[in-house]
Design a protein around this motif. Structure first.
Motif, short mmCIF file in Angstrom:
data_model
loop_
_atom_site.label_atom_id
_atom_site.label_comp_id
_atom_site.label_asym_id
_atom_site.label_seq_id
_atom_site.Cartn_x
_atom_site.Cartn_y
_atom_site.Cartn_z
N TRP A 189 -8.12 -1.80 -3.79
CA TRP A 189 -7.80 -2.66 -2.63
C TRP A 189 -8.80 -2.42 -1.50
O TRP A 189 -9.32 -3.38 -0.91
N THR A 190 -9.10 -1.16 -1.24
CA THR A 190 -10.07 -0.84 -0.18
C THR A 190 -11.46 -1.35 -0.53
O THR A 190 -12.16 -1.91 0.31
N PHE A 191 -11.86 -1.20 -1.80
CA PHE A 191 -13.19 -1.64 -2.22
C PHE A 191 -13.34 -3.16 -2.07
O PHE A 191 -14.34 -3.64 -1.53
N TYR A 217 -19.08 -4.49 3.93
CA TYR A 217 -19.24 -3.10 4.36
C TYR A 217 -19.79 -2.19 3.27
O TYR A 217 -19.94 -1.01 3.47
N ARG A 251 -11.59 -5.19 -0.21
CA ARG A 251 -11.53 -5.58 1.20
C ARG A 251 -12.87 -5.32 1.88
O ARG A 251 -13.36 -6.15 2.63
N ASP A 252 -13.48 -4.16 1.60
CA ASP A 252 -14.77 -3.85 2.19
C ASP A 252 -15.87 -4.76 1.65
O ASP A 252 -16.79 -5.12 2.37
N ARG A 253 -15.77 -5.13 0.38
CA ARG A 253 -16.76 -6.06 -0.18
C ARG A 253 -16.66 -7.42 0.51
O ARG A 253 -17.67 -8.06 0.80
N LEU A 262 0.81 -1.21 0.00
CA LEU A 262 0.00 0.00 0.00
C LEU A 262 0.85 1.27 0.00
O LEU A 262 0.44 2.29 -0.55
N ARG A 297 -15.71 -7.98 3.53
CA ARG A 297 -16.22 -7.86 4.91
C ARG A 297 -17.65 -7.37 4.97
O ARG A 297 -18.16 -7.08 6.05
N ILE A 322 -5.02 1.75 -4.62
CA ILE A 322 -5.45 1.85 -3.22
C ILE A 322 -6.97 1.82 -3.12
O ILE A 322 -7.53 1.16 -2.24
N GLY A 323 -7.66 2.50 -4.03
CA GLY A 323 -9.13 2.47 -4.03
C GLY A 323 -9.67 1.09 -4.30
O GLY A 323 -10.63 0.64 -3.67
#
Length: 97
Positions: A70-72, A80, A74-76, A14, A78, A67-68
């Motif tokens: 990866w965050t998306f 979120y 990861r949130d999917r 990251l 979990r 980064i966006g």
């Protein structure tokens, strides 16, 4: 010890795109500021640094996109995210009665 190394590698995955995005933003900013500062010094001015601007945009877009994304994802994973971004589940087949 393996967990510490795995976390370090994850953080570096990251940090490196983040540094690339930061450097890309600085390249774009410098290209614009250099163009406008040369207009104040003399009437002719220097040509706009399109190469610097394009390289900066590519680095910035890649870093922010990585980064966006990866965050998306990861949130999917979990659960979120909003319902429209959740993974679609196939419907069970209809049984003919």
């Amino acid at each position: 010890m393996k967990e510490i190394i795995a976390r370090f590698i994850a953080i570096m995955l990251l940090v490196i795109p983040g540094l690339g995005a930061t450097y890309g933003f600085l390249l774009m900013k410098d290209a614009v500021f250099q163009y406008f500062s040369s207009l104040g010094e003399n009437a002719s001015g220097e040509p706009f640094g399109w190469g610097k601007m394009l390289l900066g945009f590519v680095l910035f877009a890649f870093g922010i996109g990585f980064i966006g994304g990866w965050t998306f994802f990861r949130d999917r994973k979990r659960n979120y995210v909003a319902p429209r971004f959740k993974q679609k589940r196939p419907r069970p087949p209809r049984q003919n009665v």
